[in-house]
Design a protein around this motif. Structure first.
Motif, mmCIF file in Angstrom:
data_model
loop_
_atom_site.group_PDB
_atom_site.id
_atom_site.type_symbol
_atom_site.label_atom_id
_atom_site.label_comp_id
_atom_site.label_asym_id
_atom_site.label_seq_id
_atom_site.Cartn_x
_atom_site.Cartn_y
_atom_site.Cartn_z
ATOM 1 N N GLU A 129 54.987 15.654 22.272
ATOM 2 C CA GLU A 129 53.858 15.432 22.894
ATOM 3 C C GLU A 129 52.554 16.452 22.156
ATOM 4 O O GLU A 129 51.395 15.927 22.476
ATOM 5 N N LEU A 130 52.958 17.383 21.886
ATOM 6 C CA LEU A 130 51.909 18.264 21.252
ATOM 7 C C LEU A 130 51.572 17.902 19.969
ATOM 8 O O LEU A 130 50.577 18.430 19.369
ATOM 9 N N GLY A 131 52.331 16.655 19.634
ATOM 10 C CA GLY A 131 51.782 16.146 18.197
ATOM 11 C C GLY A 131 52.704 15.797 16.893
ATOM 12 O O GLY A 131 52.403 15.244 16.176
ATOM 13 N N ALA A 132 53.883 16.378 16.923
ATOM 14 C CA ALA A 132 54.682 16.356 15.993
ATOM 15 C C ALA A 132 55.292 14.745 16.235
ATOM 16 O O ALA A 132 55.499 14.010 17.157
ATOM 17 N N GLN A 133 55.546 14.125 14.812
ATOM 18 C CA GLN A 133 55.907 12.696 15.054
ATOM 19 C C GLN A 133 57.349 12.435 15.080
ATOM 20 O O GLN A 133 57.849 11.662 15.462
ATOM 21 N N ASN A 134 58.089 13.558 14.491
ATOM 22 C CA ASN A 134 59.681 13.713 14.425
ATOM 23 C C ASN A 134 59.896 15.109 14.651
ATOM 24 O O ASN A 134 59.326 15.966 14.116
ATOM 25 N N VAL A 135 60.831 15.371 15.475
ATOM 26 C CA VAL A 135 61.385 16.865 15.757
ATOM 27 C C VAL A 135 62.956 16.833 15.524
ATOM 28 O O VAL A 135 63.640 16.095 16.196
ATOM 29 N N ILE A 136 63.151 17.792 14.764
ATOM 30 C CA ILE A 136 64.662 18.108 14.668
ATOM 31 C C ILE A 136 64.686 19.515 15.207
ATOM 32 O O ILE A 136 64.211 20.465 14.789
ATOM 33 N N VAL A 137 65.749 19.851 16.301
ATOM 34 C CA VAL A 137 66.221 21.171 16.703
ATOM 35 C C VAL A 137 67.618 21.438 16.314
ATOM 36 O O VAL A 137 68.479 20.760 16.600
ATOM 37 N N SER A 138 67.638 22.141 15.150
ATOM 38 C CA SER A 138 68.863 22.377 14.622
ATOM 39 C C SER A 138 69.597 23.500 15.252
ATOM 40 O O SER A 138 69.103 24.645 15.786
ATOM 41 N N LEU A 139 70.960 23.226 15.205
ATOM 42 C CA LEU A 139 71.885 24.168 16.245
ATOM 43 C C LEU A 139 73.146 24.863 15.362
ATOM 44 O O LEU A 139 74.178 24.717 15.764
ATOM 45 N N ALA A 140 72.691 24.964 14.065
ATOM 46 C CA ALA A 140 73.902 25.440 13.054
ATOM 47 C C ALA A 140 74.907 24.757 13.356
ATOM 48 O O ALA A 140 75.267 23.506 12.970
ATOM 49 N N GLY A 141 76.258 25.471 13.545
ATOM 50 C CA GLY A 141 77.494 24.628 13.508
ATOM 51 C C GLY A 141 77.467 23.658 14.688
ATOM 52 O O GLY A 141 78.505 22.701 14.365
#
Ligand SMILES: Nc1ncnc2c1ncn2[C@@H]1O[C@H](COP(=O)(O)OP(=O)(O)OP(=O)(O)O)[C@@H](O)[C@H]1O
Ligand SMILES: [Mg+2]
Length: 303
Positions: free
Chosen positions: A208-220
């Protein structure tokens, strides 16, 4: 063309000491010098994946020469901005515990800062720039905004992997990808998150704030991908972790490298998970063969 930008590279001086003791003479069991810096890591993994990219950023002094020689020796394309001051050295002390001692970074004067900005004047709409890591304190506070301004003006795409205000400010310029880890996501929104259900609304918020794609990485635990078309859960391959430094950088390189070849967001995510894990399972960054071995084990499921 893909460009990576590292504003504050380093030589990582990795030292192994048995039973390190403060305040006495300790003998090193082994020591290694490696080029460090998040954009440089991205360039190294793109090179493994046979994707053309040029590494940009500031390098200076004998430490800077060490890094450019090392990368050129590996046939990684570079076009660094040469500065007068020395590139920093970060000490990674491995003993019973791991201790890190990071340099602040060199002084960068106005003329040097302008030279890197001007390099971005030649960008075109076919280019993508990956901005990774923090900036040395000697650069103006809005330096990332200036770099992004140049990129956007040329209609080039960009990825940004940094923290705090620089990441927040970048969102309005529609980065192709941002990849906070859980800690960075919590810091960004001033919240504490527990598990997938907590994380999902904040991943969507970055869209919503503008990113076209978002990855939230969670290590293992893998990662979550948010796109305008839907969200995906990524499951990482399992293996023995040797050194997870650079896993996030590898993930960005895997994602962007595969997307540049296939235009397929799911395959890109699968390669991102693969490259991140392959690096976590290696002493240094992953090699192409390491990634090929585990690619099929990385899974992507629609949420
Ligand atoms: N212990 C692990 N086991 C398996 N895969 C891992 C592990 N650590 C990292 N990965 C892979 O790498 C990806 C990125 O890792 P992580 O979330 O640690 O990034 P990061 O915190 O940005 O790392 P860095 O900034 O140090 O490069 C994960 O989503 C996962 O696919
Ligand atoms: Mg990271």
């Amino acid at each position: 063309m893909i460009y990576t930008v590292t504003l504050n590279p380093s030589i990582d001086y990795v030292v192994q000491v048995k039973d390190f003791e403060l305040g006495t003479l300790n003998k090193m069991e082994s020591d290694r010098k490696l080029p460090g810096g998040k954009g440089i890591n991205v360039s190294r993994i793109l090179h493994e994946l046979e994707v053309d990219a040029t590494a940009l950023g500031f390098l200076g002094g004998f430490t800077g020469t060490f890094i450019s020689d090392w990368l050129n020796n590996d046939n990684i394309t570079t076009d660094f901005t040469v500065i007068e001051d020395d590139t920093r050295i970060n000490i990674k002390l491995k003993s019973n515990e791991e201790t890190e001692l990071n340099g602040r970074g060199p002084h960068i004067n106005e003329e040097e800062a302008t030279r890197l900005l001007n390099q971005l004047s030649n960008l075109t709409e076919d280019d993508l720039v990956i901005f990774s890591g923090s900036k040395p304190p000697s650069l103006p506070a809005d330096y990332y905004q200036q770099l992004i301004g140049k990129t956007v003006k040329a209609n080039a795409a960009f990825v940004i992997d940094t923290t705090g205000q620089d990441l927040k400010n970048a969102l309005a310029y529609h980065p192709f990808l941002v990849k906070p880890n859980q800690h960075e996501l919590e810091e960004l929104f001033g919240v504490k998150l527990n598990g997938e259900a907590d994380i999902i609304p904040y991943g969507e918020k970055l869209l919503e704030l503008g990113a076209q794609n978002v990855i939230v990485s969670l290590a293992g635990e893998g990662a979550l991908l948010f796109t305008k078309e839907g969200s995906y859960r990524g499951i990482s391959p399992k293996g023995t972790v040797k050194n997870s430094v650079g896993a996030g950088d590898s993930m960005i390189a895997g994602f962007i490298g595969e997307f540049s070849k296939t235009n397929d967001i799911k395959k890109a995510f699968q390669m991102g998970l693969t490259a991140g894990s392959a690096t976590a399972f290696s002493e240094d960054l992953a090699k192409r063969a390491d990634m090929e071995t585990i690619y099929q084990q990385a899974e992507v499921r629609k949420i």
